[in-house]
Scaffold this motif. Structure first.
Motif, PDB file in Angstrom:
ATOM      1  N   LYS A   1       0.857  -1.187   0.000  1.00  0.00           N
ATOM      2  CA  LYS A   1       0.000   0.000   0.000  1.00  0.00           C
ATOM      3  C   LYS A   1       0.890   1.233   0.000  1.00  0.00           C
ATOM      4  CE  LYS A   1      -0.720  -0.364   4.965  1.00  0.00           C
ATOM      5  NZ  LYS A   1      -1.602  -0.612   6.074  1.00  0.00           N
ATOM      6  N   ALA A   2       0.343   2.332  -0.522  1.00  0.00           N
ATOM      7  CA  ALA A   2       1.158   3.527  -0.662  1.00  0.00           C
ATOM      8  C   ALA A   2       0.261   4.750  -0.701  1.00  0.00           C
ATOM      9  CB  ALA A   2       1.979   3.452  -1.951  1.00  0.00           C
ATOM     10  N   SER A   3       0.779   5.854  -0.192  1.00  0.00           N
ATOM     11  CA  SER A   3       0.062   7.112  -0.394  1.00  0.00           C
ATOM     12  C   SER A   3       1.069   8.251  -0.522  1.00  0.00           C
ATOM     13  CB  SER A   3      -0.943   7.360   0.742  1.00  0.00           C
ATOM     14  OG  SER A   3      -0.296   7.865   1.865  1.00  0.00           O
ATOM     15  N   PHE A   4       0.719   9.198  -1.388  1.00  0.00           N
ATOM     16  CA  PHE A   4       1.590  10.337  -1.656  1.00  0.00           C
ATOM     17  C   PHE A   4       0.733  11.591  -1.716  1.00  0.00           C
ATOM     18  CE2 PHE A   4       3.718   6.701  -3.376  1.00  0.00           C
ATOM     19  CZ  PHE A   4       5.041   6.907  -3.049  1.00  0.00           C
ATOM     20  N   GLY A   5       1.319  12.725  -1.340  1.00  0.00           N
ATOM     21  CA  GLY A   5       0.550  13.958  -1.494  1.00  0.00           C
ATOM     22  C   GLY A   5       1.261  15.134  -0.867  1.00  0.00           C
TER      23      GLY A   5
ATOM     24  N   GLY B   1      -4.142   0.154  -7.439  1.00  0.00           N
ATOM     25  CA  GLY B   1      -3.485  -0.709  -8.406  1.00  0.00           C
ATOM     26  C   GLY B   1      -3.174  -0.045  -9.736  1.00  0.00           C
ATOM     27  N   VAL B   2      -3.997   0.897 -10.134  1.00  0.00           N
ATOM     28  CA  VAL B   2      -3.817   1.509 -11.440  1.00  0.00           C
ATOM     29  C   VAL B   2      -2.883   2.710 -11.362  1.00  0.00           C
ATOM     30  CG1 VAL B   2      -5.041   2.505 -13.410  1.00  0.00           C
ATOM     31  CG2 VAL B   2      -6.178   0.808 -11.961  1.00  0.00           C
ATOM     32  N   ASP B   3      -3.122   3.508 -10.355  1.00  0.00           N
ATOM     33  CA  ASP B   3      -2.457   4.793 -10.273  1.00  0.00           C
ATOM     34  C   ASP B   3      -0.950   4.647 -10.050  1.00  0.00           C
ATOM     35  OD1 ASP B   3      -2.112   7.452 -10.220  1.00  0.00           O
ATOM     36  OD2 ASP B   3      -3.551   7.837  -8.631  1.00  0.00           O
ATOM     37  N   GLY B   4      -0.176   5.002 -11.059  1.00  0.00           N
ATOM     38  CA  GLY B   4       1.265   4.963 -10.910  1.00  0.00           C
ATOM     39  C   GLY B   4       1.856   3.569 -11.058  1.00  0.00           C
ATOM     40  N   GLY B   5       1.026   2.560 -11.152  1.00  0.00           N
ATOM     41  CA  GLY B   5       1.519   1.184 -11.289  1.00  0.00           C
ATOM     42  C   GLY B   5       2.403   0.752 -10.141  1.00  0.00           C
ATOM     43  N   LEU B   6       2.128   1.269  -8.970  1.00  0.00           N
ATOM     44  CA  LEU B   6       3.048   1.065  -7.858  1.00  0.00           C
ATOM     45  C   LEU B   6       2.717  -0.167  -7.016  1.00  0.00           C
ATOM     46  CD1 LEU B   6       5.487   2.663  -7.040  1.00  0.00           C
ATOM     47  CD2 LEU B   6       4.069   3.971  -5.466  1.00  0.00           C
ATOM     48  N   ILE B   7       1.423  -0.426  -6.868  1.00  0.00           N
ATOM     49  CA  ILE B   7       1.021  -1.530  -5.993  1.00  0.00           C
ATOM     50  C   ILE B   7       1.439  -2.858  -6.632  1.00  0.00           C
ATOM     51  CG2 ILE B   7      -0.948  -2.679  -4.878  1.00  0.00           C
ATOM     52  CD1 ILE B   7      -0.238   0.095  -3.744  1.00  0.00           C
TER      53      ILE B   7
ATOM     54  N   GLY C   1      10.260   9.087 -12.012  1.00  0.00           N
ATOM     55  CA  GLY C   1       9.310   8.568 -12.984  1.00  0.00           C
ATOM     56  C   GLY C   1       8.003   8.140 -12.319  1.00  0.00           C
ATOM     57  N   VAL C   2       8.130   7.443 -11.200  1.00  0.00           N
ATOM     58  CA  VAL C   2       6.926   6.967 -10.502  1.00  0.00           C
ATOM     59  C   VAL C   2       6.051   8.150 -10.089  1.00  0.00           C
ATOM     60  CG1 VAL C   2       6.118   5.907  -8.360  1.00  0.00           C
ATOM     61  CG2 VAL C   2       7.939   4.822  -9.682  1.00  0.00           C
ATOM     62  N   LEU C   3       6.687   9.138  -9.488  1.00  0.00           N
ATOM     63  CA  LEU C   3       5.893  10.256  -8.952  1.00  0.00           C
ATOM     64  C   LEU C   3       5.276  11.095 -10.065  1.00  0.00           C
ATOM     65  CD1 LEU C   3       8.013  11.398  -5.866  1.00  0.00           C
ATOM     66  CD2 LEU C   3       6.011   9.915  -5.940  1.00  0.00           C
ATOM     67  N   SER C   4       5.961  11.193 -11.215  1.00  0.00           N
ATOM     68  CA  SER C   4       5.388  12.004 -12.294  1.00  0.00           C
ATOM     69  C   SER C   4       4.149  11.325 -12.875  1.00  0.00           C
ATOM     70  CB  SER C   4       6.438  12.256 -13.380  1.00  0.00           C
ATOM     71  OG  SER C   4       6.751  11.035 -14.004  1.00  0.00           O
ATOM     72  N   ASN C   5       4.007   9.993 -12.613  1.00  0.00           N
ATOM     73  CA  ASN C   5       2.813   9.284 -13.092  1.00  0.00           C
ATOM     74  C   ASN C   5       1.628   9.422 -12.149  1.00  0.00           C
ATOM     75  OD1 ASN C   5       3.953   8.320 -15.377  1.00  0.00           O
ATOM     76  ND2 ASN C   5       4.623   6.382 -14.465  1.00  0.00           N
ATOM     77  N   LEU C   6       1.865  10.028 -10.997  1.00  0.00           N
ATOM     78  CA  LEU C   6       0.816   9.992  -9.970  1.00  0.00           C
ATOM     79  C   LEU C   6      -0.288  11.019 -10.181  1.00  0.00           C
ATOM     80  CD1 LEU C   6       2.687   9.296  -6.633  1.00  0.00           C
ATOM     81  CD2 LEU C   6       1.234   7.780  -7.968  1.00  0.00           C
ATOM     82  N   ALA C   7      -0.090  11.955 -11.111  1.00  0.00           N
ATOM     83  CA  ALA C   7      -1.134  12.934 -11.406  1.00  0.00           C
ATOM     84  C   ALA C   7      -1.591  13.689 -10.161  1.00  0.00           C
ATOM     85  CB  ALA C   7      -2.333  12.242 -12.070  1.00  0.00           C
ATOM     86  N   LEU C   8      -0.607  14.148  -9.392  1.00  0.00           N
ATOM     87  CA  LEU C   8      -0.951  15.072  -8.310  1.00  0.00           C
ATOM     88  C   LEU C   8      -0.969  16.463  -8.946  1.00  0.00           C
ATOM     89  CD1 LEU C   8       1.367  13.604  -5.545  1.00  0.00           C
ATOM     90  CD2 LEU C   8      -1.117  13.538  -5.541  1.00  0.00           C
ATOM     91  N   PRO C   9      -2.082  17.155  -8.920  1.00  0.00           N
ATOM     92  CA  PRO C   9      -2.237  18.359  -9.722  1.00  0.00           C
ATOM     93  C   PRO C   9      -1.326  19.518  -9.287  1.00  0.00           C
ATOM     94  CG  PRO C   9      -4.106  18.057  -8.247  1.00  0.00           C
ATOM     95  CD  PRO C   9      -3.275  16.839  -8.122  1.00  0.00           C
ATOM     96  N   GLY C  10      -0.818  20.217 -10.276  1.00  0.00           N
ATOM     97  CA  GLY C  10      -0.160  21.499 -10.044  1.00  0.00           C
ATOM     98  C   GLY C  10       1.152  21.447  -9.288  1.00  0.00           C
ATOM     99  N   MET C  11       1.818  20.298  -9.280  1.00  0.00           N
ATOM    100  CA  MET C  11       2.988  20.172  -8.415  1.00  0.00           C
ATOM    101  C   MET C  11       4.194  19.644  -9.188  1.00  0.00           C
ATOM    102  SD  MET C  11       2.619  21.061  -5.321  1.00  0.00           S
ATOM    103  CE  MET C  11       1.256  21.841  -4.491  1.00  0.00           C
ATOM    104  N   ARG C  12       4.215  19.898 -10.487  1.00  0.00           N
ATOM    105  CA  ARG C  12       5.222  19.279 -11.326  1.00  0.00           C
ATOM    106  C   ARG C  12       6.656  19.434 -10.807  1.00  0.00           C
ATOM    107  NH1 ARG C  12       4.909  17.354 -16.629  1.00  0.00           N
ATOM    108  NH2 ARG C  12       2.734  17.986 -16.610  1.00  0.00           N
ATOM    109  N   SER C  13       7.057  20.672 -10.506  1.00  0.00           N
ATOM    110  CA  SER C  13       8.460  20.857 -10.141  1.00  0.00           C
ATOM    111  C   SER C  13       8.743  20.275  -8.759  1.00  0.00           C
ATOM    112  CB  SER C  13       8.836  22.336 -10.201  1.00  0.00           C
ATOM    113  OG  SER C  13       8.343  22.997  -9.062  1.00  0.00           O
TER     114      SER C  13
END
Lengths: 173, 412
Positions: free
Chosen positions: B329-333, B345-351, B363-375
């Motif tokens: 399990k994982a959570s980011f934010g 399971g889908v988001d980021g392919g991490l699970i 690469g993993v984090l850029s797939n997570l689609a956390l809005p507005g936080m690219r840099s």
């Protein structure tokens, strides 16, 4: 549970072998024994020379495996218990897991032929439960695994020691 | 690795002229399994840590039940973790992967903590019947060998390690450690093996390798290392080997010395053990369950080190659990501006992904689609890559900074 080396002496080993012979001899007529006391003869907790125990249910179909009080004491503080993934079919003597204590990895072997159906997950988080109650098969106890047993497994049981024989085995010098 | 080759050829020259040189693996197998061979002595000429541990495991499994076996071997630079340890917690993997020494990461089958090996460290291993096993007996044998070589202060301590007594390390009350031990106990046969630091040229680097930048963020089941100050005893490898062989022969009457070469890998059981030890599943996935968290949690309330600049500003939060080597399990934010995102399971392919298979957290984090936080996600990825030893040299330089002040220390 091979690791109780410190206290295992050759004489004790010989004693165990001769008691093993006695057990085998006494079970030469199993039908007669069953006629006497249907379940108590098979529900008795049995021990291996490697210090595992196994106790079967009254119907001989399922059981619980653990390591003996004597072994838990001899091992010292258990810091990690490696458990098998289930289900797992094993033959008598096969390694089903390992215990780490005092920089030693010690194998746990199956006392009989059986199928491991579940493991004591409490031990993953609280390995010290093995030191506190190695022969406790309840919740919070230090048992290792629940098993399903077939005819071969029940047969293997005959070669193991009962509590009195095991006590003598660990005490004899 | 030029030094390794040099040493190897030195060993070859010396040992082949002085002792029986077994060329065919069948001769080795015959000697090891000969039921009348009660006292066996082997020295490996391979510097491969995976092969040496596999030869050792073969000897544990195949030598006669009532025999006693001495096996001496030296490895090229490697970090060897205990059976139930966590490489991300014990080792600075970024430093390891980028160091010109080419240090190998090895998980052994015995218990205990993490040690560093190189050509200035000789490993001894004694295999005996479990009935005769005793944690101090063969450490004492090695102490006698060392004393015979003039290392008078060598003694076995209460952790069954060999230390130099009576002279505390500068600024440290503990005696300096020269040898750590670990054990593997099976039904009939037991193994005691230990390191002996003779003349490691890398002794000052060891502490940095054994200090993981991820440690403050990881709560793990399994076995911790106990860090100890260490020193070399300044004895040549060959003198140590000869002295240990001689003490062993005194204890167990005789025993012919047999040299083991790389060809041992042709023995099917040794090959099988070698393949297992070199598999990523054994090295990494065997790790007991652990949880990584950038912030204090109920389970792991330790205060965490401050995260790099913008990660603190935006309250970057990451946590995940690894079970059987895979992320369960994982959570980011970002705490301040967006809710912490649970990763499914889908988001980021991490699970269910194996942690060691993550090549880049960027690469993993850029797939997570956390809005507005690219840099900021970029910095978060770099930070995570640093902790887990991924990525390029820039991030491993940061890893180096984490530990540059550490002085030489070795655990067991």
């Amino acid at each position: 549970m091979a690791s109780i080396a410190r206290s295992l002496r050759p004489v004790a080993l010989r004693l165990a072998q001769s008691s093993k012979a006695r057990v085998a001899a006494s079970s030469a007529s199993p039908i007669a024994i069953r006629a006497f006391s249907v379940s108590s003869a098979v529900q008795v907790k049995k021990f291996t020379k490697d210090h595992e125990w196994i106790e079967l249910s009254p119907d001989n179909k399922t059981g619980t495996i653990g390591i003996s009080q004597y072994a838990a004491h001899a091992l010292g503080d258990v810091v990690y218990v490696e458990l098998p993934s289930t289900p797992l079919e094993v033959a008598k003597g096969d390694t089903i897991g390992a215990v780490e204590s005092v920089k030693s990895a010690s194998d746990i072997n199956s006392p009989i032929t059986c199928t491991i159906t579940s493991v004591n997950e409490l031990l993953e988080e609280t390995p010290s439960a093995i030191n506190k109650g190695p022969e406790d098969d309840g919740a919070g106890g230090g048992w290792i695994a629940k098993v399903e047993v077939g005819e071969n497994g029940v047969k293997d049981l005959e070669e193991l020691m009962d509590a009195a024989q095991y006590k003598a085995f660990t005490e004899e010098a | 690795m030029a030094p390794a080759r040099r040493l190897n050829s030195l060993l070859k020259g010396r040992l082949c002229t002085n002792h029986s040189c077994i060329r065919r693996y069948s001769d080795f197998v015959r000697a090891a399994t000969d039921s009348s061979n009660k006292s066996q002595i082997y020295i490996s000429r391979s510097l491969d840590p995976y092969l040496n541990l596999s030869i050792e495991h073969y000897l544990l499994q195949k030598t006669p039940a009532d025999s006693t076996v001495l096996f001496l071997y030296t490895n090229r630079p490697s970090i060897v973790i205990g059976r139930n340890q966590n490489p991300w917690l014990e080792v600075n993997l970024g430093l390891l992967r980028n160091d010109p020494l080419g240090v190998e990461l090895v998980r052994r089958r015995s218990g205990g903590g993490t040690v560093f090996h190189d050509e200035g460290n000789v490993n001894y291993s004694v295999i005996c019947p479990t009935l005769a096993f005793n944690r101090d007996k063969h450490a004492e044998m090695v102490v006698r060998a060392l004393r015979g070589l003039g290392v008078d202060r060598a003694l076995v301590n209460e952790r069954h390690d060999i230390v130099l007594g009576n002279v505390p390390a500068p600024g440290d009350a503990r005696p300096l450690k020269i040898s750590g031990s670990a054990y593997k106990l099976t039904r009939l046969r037991s193994l005691h093996h230990g390191t002996c630091l003779l003349s490691s040229p890398n002794i000052r680097k060891i502490g940095a390798f054994l200090k993981s930048p991820a440690k403050p963020f990881i709560k793990a089941r399994g076995v911790d290392s106990v860090s100890s100050p260490i020193t070399n005893v300044n004895v040549p490898n060959t003198a140590f080997e000869q002295a240990v062989v001689s003490e062993f022969r005194d204890l167990y009457t005789g025993g012919e010395l047999i040299l083991v070469t790389e060809e041992a890998k042709d023995v099917p059981e040794i090959r099988k053990g070698f393949d297992e030890l070199t598999s990523l599943d054994w090295i990494y996935s065997q790790t007991p369950q652990f949880t990584f968290s950038t912030h204090a949690t109920e389970e792991d309330p330790r205060e965490r080190p401050q995260l790099p600049g913008d990660l603190t500003d935006f309250q970057f939060r990451a946590s995940f659990t690894v079970r059987n080597g895979s992320i369960s399990k994982a959570s980011f934010g970002f705490g301040g501006t967006s809710p912490v995102k649970d990763v499914d399971g889908v988001d980021g392919g991490l699970i269910n992904k194996k942690l060691q298979e993550i090549e880049s957290w960027r690469g993993v984090l850029s797939n997570l689609a956390l809005p507005g936080m690219r840099s900021t996600l970029g910095s978060a990825g770099t930070f995570m890559d640093t902790l887990f030893g991924n990525g390029d040299r820039i991030s491993t330089d940061v890893a180096k900074d984490f530990s540059r002040l550490e002085r030489g220390a070795q655990s067991d």
